[in-house]
Design a protein around this motif. Structure first.
Motif, mmCIF file in Angstrom:
data_model
loop_
_atom_site.group_PDB
_atom_site.id
_atom_site.type_symbol
_atom_site.label_atom_id
_atom_site.label_comp_id
_atom_site.label_asym_id
_atom_site.label_seq_id
_atom_site.Cartn_x
_atom_site.Cartn_y
_atom_site.Cartn_z
ATOM 1 N N MET A 189 0.829 -1.212 0.000
ATOM 2 C CA MET A 189 0.000 0.000 0.000
ATOM 3 C C MET A 189 0.861 1.258 0.000
ATOM 4 O O MET A 189 0.499 2.271 -0.611
ATOM 5 C CB MET A 189 -0.948 -0.038 1.188
ATOM 6 N N ASP A 190 2.006 1.192 0.663
ATOM 7 C CA ASP A 190 2.962 2.297 0.573
ATOM 8 C C ASP A 190 3.410 2.486 -0.872
ATOM 9 O O ASP A 190 3.524 3.620 -1.363
ATOM 10 C CB ASP A 190 4.189 2.020 1.447
ATOM 11 N N ALA A 191 3.653 1.360 -1.556
ATOM 12 C CA ALA A 191 4.095 1.416 -2.950
ATOM 13 C C ALA A 191 3.006 1.993 -3.846
ATOM 14 O O ALA A 191 3.292 2.733 -4.798
ATOM 15 C CB ALA A 191 4.498 0.023 -3.430
ATOM 16 N N LEU A 192 1.758 1.676 -3.549
ATOM 17 C CA LEU A 192 0.653 2.226 -4.337
ATOM 18 C C LEU A 192 0.575 3.740 -4.167
ATOM 19 O O LEU A 192 0.431 4.481 -5.147
ATOM 20 C CB LEU A 192 -0.664 1.564 -3.940
ATOM 21 N N ASP A 193 0.688 4.209 -2.932
ATOM 22 C CA ASP A 193 0.707 5.654 -2.712
ATOM 23 C C ASP A 193 1.846 6.307 -3.489
ATOM 24 O O ASP A 193 1.696 7.386 -4.067
ATOM 25 C CB ASP A 193 0.865 5.955 -1.218
ATOM 26 N N THR A 194 2.999 5.635 -3.494
ATOM 27 C CA THR A 194 4.165 6.169 -4.200
ATOM 28 C C THR A 194 3.902 6.256 -5.697
ATOM 29 O O THR A 194 4.289 7.238 -6.353
ATOM 30 C CB THR A 194 5.398 5.305 -3.923
ATOM 31 N N GLU A 195 3.243 5.237 -6.262
ATOM 32 C CA GLU A 195 2.930 5.275 -7.695
ATOM 33 C C GLU A 195 2.002 6.439 -8.018
ATOM 34 O O GLU A 195 2.175 7.125 -9.027
ATOM 35 C CB GLU A 195 2.299 3.955 -8.151
ATOM 36 N N ILE A 196 1.005 6.643 -7.179
ATOM 37 C CA ILE A 196 0.085 7.763 -7.419
ATOM 38 C C ILE A 196 0.847 9.087 -7.370
ATOM 39 O O ILE A 196 0.680 9.959 -8.236
ATOM 40 C CB ILE A 196 -1.052 7.756 -6.383
ATOM 41 N N ARG A 197 1.692 9.240 -6.375
ATOM 42 C CA ARG A 197 2.459 10.486 -6.237
ATOM 43 C C ARG A 197 3.495 10.657 -7.349
ATOM 44 O O ARG A 197 3.939 11.786 -7.607
ATOM 45 C CB ARG A 197 3.139 10.526 -4.869
ATOM 46 N N SER A 198 3.869 9.582 -8.016
ATOM 47 C CA SER A 198 4.802 9.704 -9.145
ATOM 48 C C SER A 198 4.141 10.391 -10.335
ATOM 49 O O SER A 198 4.834 10.907 -11.224
ATOM 50 C CB SER A 198 5.323 8.319 -9.557
ATOM 51 N N VAL A 199 2.818 10.377 -10.368
ATOM 52 C CA VAL A 199 2.079 11.019 -11.448
ATOM 53 C C VAL A 199 1.525 12.380 -11.012
ATOM 54 O O VAL A 199 1.553 13.341 -11.775
ATOM 55 C CB VAL A 199 0.928 10.109 -11.929
ATOM 56 N N PHE A 200 1.032 12.446 -9.779
ATOM 57 C CA PHE A 200 0.426 13.673 -9.275
ATOM 58 C C PHE A 200 1.219 14.218 -8.091
ATOM 59 O O PHE A 200 1.285 13.579 -7.042
ATOM 60 C CB PHE A 200 -1.014 13.413 -8.825
ATOM 61 N N PRO A 201 1.829 15.396 -8.239
ATOM 62 C CA PRO A 201 2.510 16.019 -7.106
ATOM 63 C C PRO A 201 1.502 16.467 -6.063
ATOM 64 O O PRO A 201 0.291 16.496 -6.313
ATOM 65 C CB PRO A 201 3.243 17.201 -7.735
ATOM 66 N N ASP A 202 1.990 16.842 -4.900
ATOM 67 C CA ASP A 202 1.111 17.207 -3.788
ATOM 68 C C ASP A 202 0.133 18.314 -4.154
ATOM 69 O O ASP A 202 -1.022 18.310 -3.704
ATOM 70 C CB ASP A 202 1.941 17.643 -2.575
ATOM 71 N N ASP A 203 0.564 19.277 -4.978
ATOM 72 C CA ASP A 203 -0.319 20.402 -5.278
ATOM 73 C C ASP A 203 -1.426 20.054 -6.258
ATOM 74 O O ASP A 203 -2.284 20.879 -6.555
ATOM 75 C CB ASP A 203 0.482 21.605 -5.784
#
Length: 380
Positions: A189-203
């Protein structure tokens, strides 16, 4: 006549007495992301298989008919079908190549899949491993990049919602020689969050951290202070977890009772620290009032306007009307535009009144809300 000071004081006291969730809809309160209603698609990636594979499905699955629907590519759904939410079923594949040779293809006499993306490590998007794998974007990153590309071109859209279901392989298919997925755990699940953040930055994301206030749980924050304002949220993306099972949610919540640092909002229930998003799939009967109550209190709710293929066959819009009236912010359908249900014998279509892309929520929108001001893009 009472002195002006007393009148003002009385008015302020009355406003202060309004519960926090109701105060958000009083007068000209700020317009927030939970004050709108949109249509989403169910299993938004789904594509039917070849005729040879369908023959296998018919022979091996009594409910094979339930798989006979297809969605166009995600950008087309946003642009041409007025969709503002999607659903992705996600399978873990940390080593890569786990889903390249589905049993249904083998039994249809077809070769293994040659999609190079399937060979790479990462999360894959499909419905039912080894039996119903058709997809318009085979990996999570591919799907999300398509969302990002459309969003970049249309930054004035209301927040797009991505309902994510954590899937695992079927034990019966595993016993027949099919793929066996690793169990969902915190590391995955940590890896899934990381994949999402690889496409969408925090902003570009709206996460639990953006909603939770210091010293409060996520639920307390939503109920007391509400969701982010719409004006500051256009062009952003929100992720929800569809799963309710404790076995799936617990690893995601471990050490993070209010989803601290997480990307997804869990499918929760009132009274829990993580309660902000609530999936309530049945909108009819007593459920209409139940969802309305959740929406008034400040929760973000997803429901369904149709179930394959009851409404598509009958043309009945009773469930759709209940979903719209409920005020659920995210209404999922397999039939967002006219024509998709024709193969099933009707012209059933799930859309907002007047064919709108987004509308002011009929349950909790502030009195000053106007449908035509909600988005700042031109649909071409």
């Amino acid at each position: 006549m009472r002195p002006l000071a007393l009148v003002v004081a009385a008015a302020m006291a009355a406003l202060a007495a309004v519960p926090a969730a109701d105060a958000a809809t009083a007068g000209r309160a700020s317009l927030r992301i939970n004050h709108v209603q949109t249509i989403a698609t169910h299993n938004s990636y789904h594509r039917e298989l070849t005729d040879a594979e369908k023959d296998v499905q018919r022979r091996t699955d009594a409910n094979w008919w339930n798989l006979q629907y297809s969605h166009t590519a995600l950008p087309n759904q946003f642009a041409a079908q007025r969709v503002r939410g999607i659903e992705l079923d996600v399978f873990p594949d940390p080593k890569g190549g786990l889903y390249t040779n589905p049993l249904v293809r083998r039994d249809a006499g077809l070769p293994a899949l040659n999609d190079p993306a399937l060979a790479q490590p990462g999360f894959k998007v499909l419905h039912w491993a080894d039996h119903d794998y058709g997809t318009n974007c085979s990996t999570l990153v591919t799907c999300l990049r398509q969302v990002r590309e459309w969003s970049d071109k249309n930054p004035g859209h209301v927040p797009l919602t991505v309902l994510t279901e954590f899937k695992s392989t079927d034990p019966k298919k595993e016993a027949m020689g099919g793929a066996k997925s690793p169990a969902w755990d915190t590391a995955l699940m940590d890896a899934l969050d990381t994949e999402i953040r690889s496409v969408f930055p925090d902003d570009r994301l709206i996460t639990p951290d953006d909603v939770r206030k210091p010293g409060l749980t996520l639920e307390q924050s939503v109920l007391k202070h509400g969701w982010p304002e719409l004006n500051a949220s256009r062009g952003k993306i929100m992720f929800f977890m569809d799963n309710q099972a404790t076995a799936i949610q617990q690893p995601y919540l471990a050490g993070r009772p209010s989803l601290e640092g997480r990307v997804l909002f869990t499918n929760s229930r009132p009274g829990r620290s993580d309660a902000a998003f609530v999936g309530w799939n049945e909108p009819q009967g007593a459920n209409t009032a139940q969802i309305q109550d959740l929406v008034r209190k400040g929760y973000y709710v997803r429901t369904r306007s149709d179930v394959p293929f009851t409404e598509a066959r009958s043309g009945d819009t009773g469930r759709l009307k209940a979903a719209l009236d409920s005020g659920a912010q995210m209404i999922s359908t397999d039939f967002p535009v006219i024509g998709l249900s024709a193969r099933h014998g009707s012209d059933y279509t799930a859309e907002l009144p007047g064919g709108a892309t987004v509308r002011c929520n009929p349950v909790n929108a502030p009195t000053g809300c106007r449908d035509h001001t909600l988005e700042r893009i031109t649909i071409k």
